[in-house]
Structures are given as C-alpha cells and as structure tokens.
Write a protein that holds these residues in place. Structure first.
Motif, short mmCIF file in Angstrom:
data_model
loop_
_atom_site.label_atom_id
_atom_site.label_comp_id
_atom_site.label_asym_id
_atom_site.label_seq_id
_atom_site.Cartn_x
_atom_site.Cartn_y
_atom_site.Cartn_z
N VAL A 39 0.74 -1.25 0.23
CA VAL A 39 -0.04 -0.33 -0.10
C VAL A 39 0.95 1.23 0.16
N ARG A 40 2.26 1.20 0.68
CA ARG A 40 2.94 2.85 0.38
C ARG A 40 3.19 2.46 -0.45
N GLY A 41 3.94 0.96 -0.72
CA GLY A 41 4.94 1.54 -2.16
C GLY A 41 4.82 1.35 -3.79
N TRP A 42 3.42 1.40 -3.65
CA TRP A 42 3.12 -0.02 -4.77
C TRP A 42 2.19 1.63 -5.79
N GLY A 43 2.12 3.03 -4.75
CA GLY A 43 1.31 4.45 -5.57
C GLY A 43 1.75 4.85 -6.96
N LYS A 51 3.42 -11.46 -7.41
CA LYS A 51 3.35 -12.17 -6.51
C LYS A 51 4.84 -12.21 -5.47
N GLY A 52 5.87 -12.24 -6.72
CA GLY A 52 7.18 -12.51 -5.72
C GLY A 52 7.56 -11.63 -5.51
N TRP A 53 7.14 -9.72 -5.77
CA TRP A 53 7.55 -8.79 -4.58
C TRP A 53 6.51 -9.04 -3.27
N LEU A 54 5.41 -9.49 -3.12
CA LEU A 54 4.73 -9.80 -1.91
C LEU A 54 5.59 -11.56 -0.79
N VAL A 55 6.24 -12.11 -1.81
CA VAL A 55 6.85 -13.72 -1.07
C VAL A 55 7.93 -12.89 -0.91
N THR A 56 8.46 -11.85 -1.73
CA THR A 56 9.92 -11.83 -1.22
C THR A 56 9.34 -10.87 0.71
N VAL A 57 9.15 -10.07 0.23
CA VAL A 57 8.63 -9.46 1.20
C VAL A 57 8.42 -10.08 2.59
N ALA A 58 7.49 -10.68 2.12
CA ALA A 58 6.63 -10.94 3.43
C ALA A 58 7.41 -12.23 3.78
#
Length: 385
Positions: A39-43, A51-58
C-alpha cells in the motif's frame, strides 16, 4: 493500487510461506505486513512481478520475527532457506489453505472469519462490519482461529464437504457495509473450482450463481422483501443464470449427485420458468425427494412441503408439513402460507403474526406483518359484505 490484484494474490503468497515451513499464524501476520508495504510503495504502479515481490517481502518479515523469537539453530535454518530474488514459483497452495481454514477443530463462525481473512484478503475491520460485531471481537476470533490451525499438521487430504459448508455459510451471510459476502463467496468458490475437479464444488458454484442472479428482484425500492412469485423476472441476471445452468449440467452429467447439485437443480428450475405460474413444481418435488434422501434434513422437509403444496394443492402441502418439526425457523410462515392457499384465512393470520414474532431479521418480520395485515383487511371486508 489495484486492490483486486492484491486480494487475488493474498492466498497464493500465504500458501508459499506455509509451504516453506512458517506456521499459519506467523505467515498470515507476515503477509499482512507485506500488504501494508505494498500500500505504501505501489502508489505509482505495481511491480513487474507482484506475487514475487509480496513473497519476498513477506518472507523477510517472517524471518525478522523468527530471528527475534526462536533459537539460533532455527534462525540459521530459516535464513539458509531464503530464496534468491526472482519470479515466484508457480505452485498453487490455494487448495491446502482452503482445507486448513475449514479445519474441523474450528467453529463454523471462526472458519468463516479465517477464510475471509486468509483467502478473501479482507481486513479484520471489513469482516467485523460484515458481521456487525466490534472490530476487537472479530480480531480475537481470528487470532484464536489462527492459533488453532497453527498447531495442525496438514499431512492428509482435507474434507471437501467441510470446505464447501464454510463457503456456503459465507454466501448465506449476504452482504453488509462495504463488504458483499455473497460476491466474496462466489469469488472464493471460483478459485476452489479452478484447483479441484469435484462435482459438488461445481454444484455449489452453480447454486451460488443461480441464487445471486435473482438478487436484484428480491427487494422493492423501499427495501421490503419481494416473494419469489412476485419478483420481476426481467431484473434477474440472465448471464449468471446461463453460466450456473451450464456448470450444473456438466456436474450432473458425471452422475455423482450431491446435496449442492440437487439444490442447484431446484434453483435452476425456478430460474428457467418465464413466470411463477409456469414453474415445474412436480419436478421440484422430485428434486426435494433426492435432497431429503441425501441430507435427511428437517429444513429440506419444510421446503418440500411448500413445493408439494404448489404441485398437488394446499391440502397435500399441509399433510407433508405434518411430518416437520414445528420448532423449526420459518415453520409458522410456511404453515401460514399453506393455510391461506387452503382458504383458512383466520388460521393464516394467526400464524403470520406468530412467524413475524419469531423472524430473525427486520425485513422478514416486516414482510410477514404485512401479510397478516393484508389478510385481516380481507376478513374485515368480508365481514362488512
């Protein structure tokens, strides 16, 4: 930010973390933190591989917690398993998560709430608003559910019937506030149908689509309920009806009948009738016979009595009603309707009043009260003649 994209990716990301060894509660917390980062970074737009971004961050969020909460050896094992940055694996863990969220150790209400949070991607606040309970209450319910399933070893196939029952409960919650739970249930059931080939999954999806197709005709502009026989059928969604009927026909062709397929067949007969008077009630009674054989449900027997009354006359419907437990919800309403059809208006008035008193929601109570008032007016007019 594409909210629909985020919600569609949530179960897949959660599944990756669970498959890598994170317990469910910790994985779900890490995914929620990753969503906050999104939410903060995908503006300015989502990354090339969301999906890969979310998996890595999570996964990194999970590791941060693991380093703070677990022993040195466990920390090192988890760090060694951290994947290199890049596209996420294509494995789909959605089905595993469905079975986990519908685990038999959970109460139905907890299973529904956990399913909406983990698979539906809804926030605790949205789920609380849909259930009309305080956010803190819902947060406690979800936390207890997560703790319960975190201790579960998922080493055998889950029970499809339990998963379908949870989804059916979600659908029947309808909608409230800014969350349309009926639409959420359809979306989740579509996901399930995409990863498991089962005629009852198809039957449930068909049932949801056929019921949802009639939604616009169920209420008048003032919010009052409109009975099925009085609904404006031009307001029904013909596209959803056609899709539901097609899915149902394919499921029935496999000759593995289940209760959701039988319910969908009844809904399809209602949807197929151009007018209420052209409804094939004889065939609907036959499907209720099948449904009663499959479920032995008193609610099915209650609904069957209505269908018998339409197919064979009110007296036959009342005879069928005699085999039904009078304490069932809606019993008095069904009895009132059948007595009215049989010409016994005074008994019908009394039963409509009783049914209104026992109604579970305001719209139903108002509808039943209006029915009683309508018959009272007829009786008064007849008395003056």
């Amino acid at each position: 930010m594409d909210e629909a994209l985020i919600r569609s990716l949530t179960p897949a990301v959660l599944g990756v973390l669970v498959r890598r060894g994170a317990d469910f509660a910790a994985a779900e917390d890490a995914v929620q933190e990753a969503l906050i980062e999104a939410v903060r970074g995908w503006g300015a737009g989502s990354p090339q591989d969301p999906k890969g971004w979310l998996v890595t961050v999570a996964w990194r969020k999970f590791l941060d917690r693991a380093r703070a909460d677990t022993a040195r050896r466990r920390r090192e094992e988890l760090v060694d398993r951290e994947p290199e940055p890049g596209p996420a694996a294509a494995a789909d863990d959605t089905l595993r998560l469905y079975f986990l969220c519908a685990h038999p150790s959970l109460t139905p209400s907890s299973a529904v709430a956990l399913t909406l949070r983990a698979l539906g991607g809804l926030t605790t606040r949205q789920i609380a608003q849909a259930y009309l309970v305080p956010e803190a209450t819902m947060a406690q319910r979800i936390s207890r559910a997560k703790r319960t399933v975190s201790a579960v070893r998922f080493d055998r196939p889950g029970d499809v019937a339990t998963v379908l029952r949870v989804l059916y409960l979600v659908f029947n919650e309808g909608y409230s506030g800014d969350v349309d739970l009926a639409a959420e249930a359809i979306r989740l059931t579509r996901q399930l149908a995409a990863v498991i080939d089962h005629p009852e999954v198809a039957g449930l999806l068909a049932l949801m689509l056929l019921h949802h197709a009639r939604r616009a005709g169920r209420t008048a502009p003032d919010g009052s309920l409109v009975p099925l026989a009085e609904q404006d059928r031009s307001r029904w969604d013909s596209g959803l009806i056609a899709e539901g009927v097609g899915i149902l026909q394919a499921a029935l062709a496999r000759d593995r009948l289940g209760e959701f397929q039988a319910q969908a067949a009844i809904a399809a007969l209602h949807a197929d009738a151009p007018t209420a008077g052209e409804t094939d009630w004889v065939q609907i009674v036959e499907w209720y016979d099948e449904l009663e054989r499959l479920t032995d449900s008193p609610v099915v027997r209650l609904n069957r009595a209505v269908a018998v009354g339409e197919a064979d006359g009110a007296r036959a419907g009342l005879a069928a009603l005699g085999a039904v437990d009078e304490s069932l919800p809606r019993y008095a309403a069904v009895a009132a309707y059948l007595h009215e059809r049989d010409g016994d208006l005074r008994t019908a008035v009394r039963l409509y009043v009783e049914a209104a008193r026992r109604a579970s929601n305001l719209a139903e109570r108002d509808h039943l009260t209006r029915q009683a008032a309508r018959l009272n007016t007829r009786l008064e007019d007849a008395g003056r003649e």
